[in-house]
Scaffold this motif. Sequence first.
Motif, PDB file in Angstrom:
ATOM      1  N   TYR A  29       1.304  -0.815   7.595  1.00  0.00           N
ATOM      2  CA  TYR A  29       0.479   0.195   6.918  1.00  0.00           C
ATOM      3  C   TYR A  29      -0.431   0.937   7.888  1.00  0.00           C
ATOM      4  O   TYR A  29      -0.817   2.076   7.629  1.00  0.00           O
ATOM      5  CB  TYR A  29      -0.336  -0.466   5.803  1.00  0.00           C
ATOM      6  CG  TYR A  29       0.560  -1.045   4.746  1.00  0.00           C
ATOM      7  CD1 TYR A  29       1.281  -0.223   3.896  1.00  0.00           C
ATOM      8  CD2 TYR A  29       0.726  -2.428   4.631  1.00  0.00           C
ATOM      9  CE1 TYR A  29       2.129  -0.750   2.946  1.00  0.00           C
ATOM     10  CE2 TYR A  29       1.578  -2.966   3.677  1.00  0.00           C
ATOM     11  CZ  TYR A  29       2.278  -2.124   2.843  1.00  0.00           C
ATOM     12  OH  TYR A  29       3.135  -2.642   1.909  1.00  0.00           O
ATOM     13  N   GLY A  70      -4.749  -9.394   5.576  1.00  0.00           N
ATOM     14  CA  GLY A  70      -3.435  -9.893   5.217  1.00  0.00           C
ATOM     15  C   GLY A  70      -2.687 -10.446   6.414  1.00  0.00           C
ATOM     16  O   GLY A  70      -2.001 -11.482   6.310  1.00  0.00           O
ATOM     17  N   THR A  71      -2.804  -9.777   7.570  1.00  0.00           N
ATOM     18  CA  THR A  71      -2.148 -10.259   8.788  1.00  0.00           C
ATOM     19  C   THR A  71      -2.732 -11.603   9.214  1.00  0.00           C
ATOM     20  O   THR A  71      -1.995 -12.528   9.606  1.00  0.00           O
ATOM     21  CB  THR A  71      -2.309  -9.236   9.922  1.00  0.00           C
ATOM     22  OG1 THR A  71      -1.672  -8.010   9.537  1.00  0.00           O
ATOM     23  CG2 THR A  71      -1.695  -9.740  11.219  1.00  0.00           C
ATOM     24  N   ASP A 117      -0.837  -3.443  -5.965  1.00  0.00           N
ATOM     25  CA  ASP A 117      -1.681  -4.592  -5.634  1.00  0.00           C
ATOM     26  C   ASP A 117      -1.812  -5.553  -6.817  1.00  0.00           C
ATOM     27  O   ASP A 117      -1.798  -6.780  -6.640  1.00  0.00           O
ATOM     28  CB  ASP A 117      -3.070  -4.107  -5.199  1.00  0.00           C
ATOM     29  CG  ASP A 117      -3.068  -3.603  -3.769  1.00  0.00           C
ATOM     30  OD1 ASP A 117      -2.306  -4.152  -2.945  1.00  0.00           O
ATOM     31  OD2 ASP A 117      -3.805  -2.652  -3.472  1.00  0.00           O
ATOM     32  N   HIS A 169      -7.252  -4.420   4.315  1.00  0.00           N
ATOM     33  CA  HIS A 169      -6.162  -5.179   3.714  1.00  0.00           C
ATOM     34  C   HIS A 169      -5.124  -5.559   4.771  1.00  0.00           C
ATOM     35  O   HIS A 169      -4.620  -6.697   4.798  1.00  0.00           O
ATOM     36  CB  HIS A 169      -5.506  -4.355   2.610  1.00  0.00           C
ATOM     37  CG  HIS A 169      -4.787  -5.172   1.597  1.00  0.00           C
ATOM     38  ND1 HIS A 169      -4.870  -4.937   0.249  1.00  0.00           N
ATOM     39  CD2 HIS A 169      -3.956  -6.240   1.719  1.00  0.00           C
ATOM     40  CE1 HIS A 169      -4.137  -5.809  -0.410  1.00  0.00           C
ATOM     41  NE2 HIS A 169      -3.565  -6.608   0.468  1.00  0.00           N
ATOM     42  N   ALA A 170      -4.792  -4.611   5.652  1.00  0.00           N
ATOM     43  CA  ALA A 170      -3.817  -4.888   6.698  1.00  0.00           C
ATOM     44  C   ALA A 170      -4.315  -5.965   7.653  1.00  0.00           C
ATOM     45  O   ALA A 170      -3.561  -6.858   8.066  1.00  0.00           O
ATOM     46  CB  ALA A 170      -3.493  -3.615   7.469  1.00  0.00           C
ATOM     47  N   ASN A 184      -5.865  -8.917  -3.407  1.00  0.00           N
ATOM     48  CA  ASN A 184      -5.106  -7.880  -4.099  1.00  0.00           C
ATOM     49  C   ASN A 184      -5.805  -7.431  -5.373  1.00  0.00           C
ATOM     50  O   ASN A 184      -5.776  -6.250  -5.730  1.00  0.00           O
ATOM     51  CB  ASN A 184      -3.704  -8.394  -4.426  1.00  0.00           C
ATOM     52  CG  ASN A 184      -2.729  -8.160  -3.285  1.00  0.00           C
ATOM     53  OD1 ASN A 184      -3.041  -8.444  -2.137  1.00  0.00           O
ATOM     54  ND2 ASN A 184      -1.565  -7.628  -3.588  1.00  0.00           N
ATOM     55  N   LYS A 213       0.862  -1.186   0.000  1.00  0.00           N
ATOM     56  CA  LYS A 213       0.000   0.000   0.000  1.00  0.00           C
ATOM     57  C   LYS A 213       0.888   1.223   0.000  1.00  0.00           C
ATOM     58  O   LYS A 213       1.912   1.257   0.679  1.00  0.00           O
ATOM     59  CB  LYS A 213      -0.875   0.052   1.256  1.00  0.00           C
ATOM     60  CG  LYS A 213      -1.950  -0.991   1.274  1.00  0.00           C
ATOM     61  CD  LYS A 213      -3.024  -0.652   0.293  1.00  0.00           C
ATOM     62  CE  LYS A 213      -3.803  -1.895  -0.031  1.00  0.00           C
ATOM     63  NZ  LYS A 213      -3.022  -2.916  -0.666  1.00  0.00           N
ATOM     64  N   TYR A 221       2.087  -6.682   7.342  1.00  0.00           N
ATOM     65  CA  TYR A 221       0.945  -5.875   6.883  1.00  0.00           C
ATOM     66  C   TYR A 221       0.583  -4.780   7.886  1.00  0.00           C
ATOM     67  O   TYR A 221       0.016  -3.744   7.523  1.00  0.00           O
ATOM     68  CB  TYR A 221      -0.279  -6.773   6.674  1.00  0.00           C
ATOM     69  CG  TYR A 221      -0.300  -7.506   5.351  1.00  0.00           C
ATOM     70  CD1 TYR A 221      -0.599  -6.836   4.171  1.00  0.00           C
ATOM     71  CD2 TYR A 221      -0.032  -8.870   5.289  1.00  0.00           C
ATOM     72  CE1 TYR A 221      -0.624  -7.499   2.959  1.00  0.00           C
ATOM     73  CE2 TYR A 221      -0.051  -9.547   4.087  1.00  0.00           C
ATOM     74  CZ  TYR A 221      -0.351  -8.865   2.919  1.00  0.00           C
ATOM     75  OH  TYR A 221      -0.366  -9.525   1.721  1.00  0.00           O
ATOM     76  N   SER A 256       4.286 -11.057   8.330  1.00  0.00           N
ATOM     77  CA  SER A 256       4.142 -10.576   6.955  1.00  0.00           C
ATOM     78  C   SER A 256       4.352  -9.066   6.861  1.00  0.00           C
ATOM     79  O   SER A 256       4.651  -8.534   5.793  1.00  0.00           O
ATOM     80  CB  SER A 256       2.754 -10.936   6.405  1.00  0.00           C
ATOM     81  OG  SER A 256       1.746 -10.303   7.179  1.00  0.00           O
ATOM     82  N   ASN A 293       7.130  -4.643   2.772  1.00  0.00           N
ATOM     83  CA  ASN A 293       6.193  -3.798   3.506  1.00  0.00           C
ATOM     84  C   ASN A 293       6.925  -2.816   4.425  1.00  0.00           C
ATOM     85  O   ASN A 293       6.516  -1.660   4.561  1.00  0.00           O
ATOM     86  CB  ASN A 293       5.237  -4.665   4.325  1.00  0.00           C
ATOM     87  CG  ASN A 293       4.247  -5.410   3.444  1.00  0.00           C
ATOM     88  OD1 ASN A 293       3.945  -4.988   2.336  1.00  0.00           O
ATOM     89  ND2 ASN A 293       3.748  -6.542   3.930  1.00  0.00           N
ATOM     90  N   GLN A 320      -5.302 -14.449  -1.044  1.00  0.00           N
ATOM     91  CA  GLN A 320      -4.600 -13.167  -1.045  1.00  0.00           C
ATOM     92  C   GLN A 320      -4.484 -12.596  -2.457  1.00  0.00           C
ATOM     93  O   GLN A 320      -4.516 -11.376  -2.634  1.00  0.00           O
ATOM     94  CB  GLN A 320      -3.201 -13.331  -0.432  1.00  0.00           C
ATOM     95  CG  GLN A 320      -3.254 -13.660   1.060  1.00  0.00           C
ATOM     96  CD  GLN A 320      -1.970 -13.311   1.761  1.00  0.00           C
ATOM     97  OE1 GLN A 320      -1.605 -12.144   1.815  1.00  0.00           O
ATOM     98  NE2 GLN A 320      -1.293 -14.322   2.313  1.00  0.00           N
TER      99      GLN A 320
END
Length: 373
Positions: A113, A100-101, A44, A96-97, A63, A2, A110, A108, A169, A59
């Motif tokens: 962000y 994604g986590t 993304d 997304h954070a 994205n 991001k 995320y 990862s 990231n 995922q």
Amino acid sequence: MKTASAAAGQSSKAAPPHQVGGSAIAKNSWVLLARIVIVAGLDDLLFVPFFLAEHSVTQAAMNLFSAGLYAVIHRLLKHRRNRLAVALIWAEVFGHATIGTLLSGWNSGYFFYLLMFVPTIAISMPRRRAIILIAWLWAYFIALMILAATLHPLAPIGHAALVFLQAYNATVLIGMVTYFTLMYRRLAIAAEQKLQRLATTDPLTGLLNRRSTIEMAARSIAAAERGSADLSFILVDIDHFKLINDRFGHKAGDGILTTVAAELSELIRGEDILARWGGEEFLVVLPDTPIEGAAELATRFQERLTAFKPQIGDIHVSISLTMGISTLAPGESFDAAVARADQALYRGKDQGRNRIILDTGNTGSPQDKVTAA
């Protein structure tokens, strides 16, 4: 993955360009945000093959969805629906954070962000609201960390891919925070310089104002006293300026003032001081210049402005100047020397205007030079 969260925080309190009179900064912030949204969407999109290669279809789909959402956000910004666009950016980044986590695990990166919002919230929002939002963000961050530590990753990826994702990231976080910090610093410096200009210059002509002229003249007086050099003053007044305002309007009068200021500026030296002294009056401070040299410069002023006939509508307007000149006497103050130039100026007006009057102070009686109208 991001790049829009920091920009969204920075722009969330900025007024849209059409609501900020003459604010280039506000306009540029929305243009910048639109560009960052494009980069975020492409970012993304480029990670879709990465996740497919790691067999993480979920995922990859997330994205792909985010890239499509950024396309919608860009369209909203293009149509000036800024508030909705910023709300969607916040929702996308938080969603997304979080997802994604949970899918790839805490390692990862995320969560980086979410941290992007901290400096931009602090910079762009009122203190009370900023504290509340940052406290809420902290609570959300801790809750996500605990949740990620409690659960196993729902869609784990390979170790090498996980390390790459975390490094990427972290790089984006450092890069974006650095960029927006530098941008904020640049804007702060520019704002400070603008305030300095407003404090020291006349907004219409761009010349020094009375306050800054007095400060600069004090340094010139000190230098003149140290070196026993002459310091002369020319007080310039535009003849019949009120008639110009009454006949053509104040806008035309402002145009005459800026024209005279520009013409005078071309004739002075770099070390000379030219200021708008008030109304239609200008003051010229001439270091290391005897009264005869000041009179020569005043003559050039008069010749230049007499020959220059600005056009207002279909009419060419004649301009003449009345000027009073004085030279600093030993031990004399700035105010006293300028007052003598002012008195000489008014003698010129009493004698019919379009004149250059020299006040020789204690060295002799006033002299005058008449320039034909």
